[in-house]
Scaffold this active site. Structure first.
Site, PDB file in Angstrom:
ATOM      1  N   ARG A   1     -40.792  51.493  30.573  1.00  0.00           N
ATOM      2  CA  ARG A   1     -39.446  52.021  30.820  1.00  0.00           C
ATOM      3  C   ARG A   1     -38.900  52.824  29.631  1.00  0.00           C
ATOM      4  NH1 ARG A   1     -36.499  50.415  35.144  1.00  0.00           N
ATOM      5  NH2 ARG A   1     -37.688  49.157  36.580  1.00  0.00           N
TER       6      ARG A   1
ATOM      7  N   ARG B   1     -32.458  54.563  30.406  1.00  0.00           N
ATOM      8  CA  ARG B   1     -31.027  54.611  30.107  1.00  0.00           C
ATOM      9  C   ARG B   1     -30.622  54.286  28.678  1.00  0.00           C
ATOM     10  NH1 ARG B   1     -29.315  50.908  34.940  1.00  0.00           N
ATOM     11  NH2 ARG B   1     -31.302  50.099  34.235  1.00  0.00           N
TER      12      ARG B   1
ATOM     13  N   ARG C   1     -29.079  62.433  33.351  1.00  0.00           N
ATOM     14  CA  ARG C   1     -28.698  61.590  34.489  1.00  0.00           C
ATOM     15  C   ARG C   1     -27.252  61.841  34.936  1.00  0.00           C
ATOM     16  NH1 ARG C   1     -27.400  58.858  37.982  1.00  0.00           N
ATOM     17  NH2 ARG C   1     -27.896  56.703  38.510  1.00  0.00           N
TER      18      ARG C   1
ATOM     19  N   ASP D   1     -40.594  56.306  40.111  1.00  0.00           N
ATOM     20  CA  ASP D   1     -40.307  54.898  40.375  1.00  0.00           C
ATOM     21  C   ASP D   1     -41.372  54.339  41.303  1.00  0.00           C
ATOM     22  OD1 ASP D   1     -37.917  52.990  39.748  1.00  0.00           O
ATOM     23  OD2 ASP D   1     -38.595  52.483  41.761  1.00  0.00           O
TER      24      ASP D   1
ATOM     25  N   TYR E   1     -40.294  44.249  47.715  1.00  0.00           N
ATOM     26  CA  TYR E   1     -39.093  45.086  47.846  1.00  0.00           C
ATOM     27  C   TYR E   1     -38.850  45.505  49.291  1.00  0.00           C
ATOM     28  CZ  TYR E   1     -38.070  45.528  42.892  1.00  0.00           C
ATOM     29  OH  TYR E   1     -37.722  45.260  41.595  1.00  0.00           O
TER      30      TYR E   1
HETATM   31  O1  CP3 Z   1     -41.551  53.585  32.299  1.00  0.00           O
HETATM   32  C1  CP3 Z   1     -40.948  54.689  32.404  1.00  0.00           C
HETATM   33  O2  CP3 Z   1     -40.188  55.126  31.532  1.00  0.00           O
HETATM   34  C2  CP3 Z   1     -41.231  55.524  33.628  1.00  0.00           C
HETATM   35  C3  CP3 Z   1     -40.287  55.403  34.673  1.00  0.00           C
HETATM   36  C4  CP3 Z   1     -40.168  54.129  35.499  1.00  0.00           C
HETATM   37  C5  CP3 Z   1     -38.970  53.818  36.190  1.00  0.00           C
HETATM   38  N1  CP3 Z   1     -39.208  52.751  36.985  1.00  0.00           N
HETATM   39  C6  CP3 Z   1     -37.723  54.570  36.059  1.00  0.00           C
HETATM   40  C7  CP3 Z   1     -36.453  53.966  36.485  1.00  0.00           C
HETATM   41  C8  CP3 Z   1     -41.114  53.164  35.851  1.00  0.00           C
HETATM   42  C9  CP3 Z   1     -42.540  52.969  35.355  1.00  0.00           C
HETATM   43  C10 CP3 Z   1     -40.492  52.302  36.800  1.00  0.00           C
HETATM   44  C11 CP3 Z   1     -41.194  51.187  37.467  1.00  0.00           C
HETATM   45  C12 CP3 Z   1     -40.424  50.229  38.256  1.00  0.00           C
HETATM   46  N2  CP3 Z   1     -39.352  50.465  39.092  1.00  0.00           N
HETATM   47  C13 CP3 Z   1     -40.751  48.853  38.361  1.00  0.00           C
HETATM   48  C14 CP3 Z   1     -41.931  48.194  37.687  1.00  0.00           C
HETATM   49  C15 CP3 Z   1     -41.692  47.940  36.262  1.00  0.00           C
HETATM   50  C16 CP3 Z   1     -40.788  46.802  35.972  1.00  0.00           C
HETATM   51  O3  CP3 Z   1     -39.765  47.014  35.326  1.00  0.00           O
HETATM   52  O4  CP3 Z   1     -41.136  45.690  36.394  1.00  0.00           O
HETATM   53  C17 CP3 Z   1     -39.815  48.261  39.209  1.00  0.00           C
HETATM   54  C18 CP3 Z   1     -39.732  46.792  39.575  1.00  0.00           C
HETATM   55  C19 CP3 Z   1     -38.935  49.283  39.669  1.00  0.00           C
HETATM   56  C20 CP3 Z   1     -37.819  49.144  40.647  1.00  0.00           C
HETATM   57  C21 CP3 Z   1     -36.527  49.589  40.063  1.00  0.00           C
HETATM   58  N3  CP3 Z   1     -36.168  50.908  39.820  1.00  0.00           N
HETATM   59  C22 CP3 Z   1     -35.426  48.770  39.679  1.00  0.00           C
HETATM   60  C23 CP3 Z   1     -35.396  47.261  39.770  1.00  0.00           C
HETATM   61  C24 CP3 Z   1     -34.409  49.635  39.211  1.00  0.00           C
HETATM   62  C25 CP3 Z   1     -32.993  49.297  38.806  1.00  0.00           C
HETATM   63  C26 CP3 Z   1     -32.901  48.480  37.605  1.00  0.00           C
HETATM   64  C27 CP3 Z   1     -33.389  49.169  36.362  1.00  0.00           C
HETATM   65  O5  CP3 Z   1     -34.292  48.586  35.717  1.00  0.00           O
HETATM   66  O6  CP3 Z   1     -32.894  50.219  36.017  1.00  0.00           O
HETATM   67  C28 CP3 Z   1     -34.923  50.943  39.260  1.00  0.00           C
HETATM   68  C29 CP3 Z   1     -34.240  52.178  38.812  1.00  0.00           C
HETATM   69  C30 CP3 Z   1     -34.867  52.933  37.696  1.00  0.00           C
HETATM   70  N4  CP3 Z   1     -36.203  53.232  37.606  1.00  0.00           N
HETATM   71  C31 CP3 Z   1     -34.203  53.519  36.581  1.00  0.00           C
HETATM   72  C32 CP3 Z   1     -35.192  54.166  35.827  1.00  0.00           C
HETATM   73  C33 CP3 Z   1     -34.992  54.980  34.573  1.00  0.00           C
HETATM   74  C34 CP3 Z   1     -32.703  53.493  36.315  1.00  0.00           C
HETATM   75  C35 CP3 Z   1     -32.048  54.493  37.202  1.00  0.00           C
HETATM   76  C36 CP3 Z   1     -30.796  55.076  36.626  1.00  0.00           C
HETATM   77  O7  CP3 Z   1     -30.859  55.948  35.749  1.00  0.00           O
HETATM   78  O8  CP3 Z   1     -29.741  54.702  37.122  1.00  0.00           O
END
Ligand code: CP3
Length: 350
Positions: free
Chosen positions: A27, A31, A40, A76, A153
């Site tokens: 990640r 943010r 964003r 994502d 999910y």
């Molecule tokens: O790693 C990176 O920087 C690449 C981008 C990436 C995102 N999501 C961007 C994202 C990756 C590899 C993911 C994977 C992801 N997404 C997982 C597996 C990894 C983990 O954390 O277990 C999962 C479970 C998700 C599902 C998901 N997407 C959730 C639960 C959320 C909301 C909560 C959160 O952690 O932000 C997202 C949204 C998301 N995915 C954001 C980002 C940057 C935030 C969105 C925003 O800017 O509002």
């Protein structure tokens, strides 16, 4: 063959000699970075994913700002269910929501077959553009959720405490669960192959919810599908990383999936895992993400203890044990990367 200016990450994945331990952060495009927030502020999350210029920009930010040794494509895991026709909404604070979760045969009938080169072409365009803009500075990682984590999910529809809905499905209609997991595996294998074809140098499979399953259920509903994917991915020598959060058992079987690297969360002992399986796979991890709330001295000590836990030699990729949290100080993330670069040299001198 592509010539990378920094290939430490790829060498470590293959357990080849490196001058120091490479680091990237799950990640890392996110943010906690004001530069991410600025992009964003102009576009919602899915628009960012679907606009290659924006996805490439935030993918490269941590390479420029934080100094990591690999980029991970901004996207994502939920873009696959979205491509299957599920309506995805990202809620501030609440996380992702599917309003029409899949819980029955008739729900499942609504799902469309996905051809990554069509419905997910925008991700492949983002990969190609990012590769061009990275210009060989560091490798680019592609990723997917595991079938089990995506199914979780799709069935729950939102974050969950007990995962009751997906558990009801596996216990009361295991046939449907297996059919969905099998279909997801095929899409994921095609998707990861397409990402490699578009230029990704490695891929990671996130099994974020593998740890909610009993050992027996993990061996039935998650692991075999990861194994199937890895055997189906079309690749030359691009490494596959398997990260199963909260899974402390069946390490040997995880290695048998054919993964080149196992990702470990922070509750695992890196040194002990290395003793058990380190001659067969590289290991990635595993600093507790909340250590980044501490002061820099403490972060440095914890970096040293992760490096010591792995010990001397090859096959370690430094990472957090899960994603970087949105409210950490970016200066601490920069310091983390600096500490790993400085403190890891002595583990590779021979
Ligand atoms: O790693 C990176 O920087 C690449 C981008 C990436 C995102 N999501 C961007 C994202 C990756 C590899 C993911 C994977 C992801 N997404 C997982 C597996 C990894 C983990 O954390 O277990 C999962 C479970 C998700 C599902 C998901 N997407 C959730 C639960 C959320 C909301 C909560 C959160 O952690 O932000 C997202 C949204 C998301 N995915 C954001 C980002 C940057 C935030 C969105 C925003 O800017 O509002």
């Amino acid at each position: 063959m592509e010539k990378l200016k920094n290939d430490l990450f790829l060498r470590a994945c293959k357990r080849q000699p490196v001058e120091r331990t490479p680091i990237w952060i799950m990640r890392q495009a996110g943010r906690y970075l004001p530069e991410y927030q600025a992009v964003r502020a102009k576009a919602d999350f899915l628009t960012m994913c679907k606009t290659p210029e924006l996805a490439a920009e935030v993918t490269i930010q941590p390479v420029d700002i934080i100094g990591v040794d690999a980029a991970i494509i901004f996207s994502d895991i939920l873009v696959i269910p979205e491509a299957m026709g599920m309506q995805l909404e990202m809620h501030e604070g609440k996380g992702p929501v599917f309003y029409n979760p899949i819980r029955s045969e008739s729900d499942a009938k609504q799902l469309k077959k996905v051809v990554p080169e069509k419905e997910l072409e925008y991700v492949l365009d983002a990969v190609r553009l990012t590769k061009k803009e990275l210009d060989g500075r560091v490798p680019l990682i592609g990723f997917s959720g595991s079938p089990w984590t995506l199914l979780t999910y799709m069935v729950e529809g939102r974050g969950s405490k007990n995962f009751s809905e997906v558990k009801k499905l596996i216990y009361n209609n295991s046939k449907l669960a297996h059919r969905l997991l099998n279909d997801l595996s095929d899409v994921i294998a095609d998707y990861l192959s397409a990402k490699i074809e578009a230029g990704c140098n490695a891929v990671q499979i996130f099994d974020t919810w593998g740890g909610i399953l009993s050992q027996k259920d993990f061996l039935e509903f998650s692991l075999p599908y990861v194994q199937k994917i890895i055997s189906q991915i079309k690749r030359k020598d691009e490494p596959v990383i398997f990260f199963a959060k909260g899974v402390h058992h069946n390490l040997e079987k995880m290695v048998d999936t054919g993964a080149d690297v196992l990702g470990l969360d922070w509750t695992m002992n890196l040194g002990e895992v290395r003793k058990r399986v380190g001659d067969r796979v590289a290991l990635q991890g595993n600093l507790d993400p909340t250590v980044l709330y501490a002061d820099r001295n403490y972060i440095k000590q914890e970096v040293i203890s992760v490096l010591q836990s792995f010990g001397e030699g090859n096959g370690h990729i430094f990472n957090l044990g899960h994603g970087v949290l949105p409210d950490v100080d970016p200066e601490n993330v920069k310091a983390l990367v600096r500490f790993v670069k400085e403190e890891s040299k002595i583990f590779h001198c021979s």
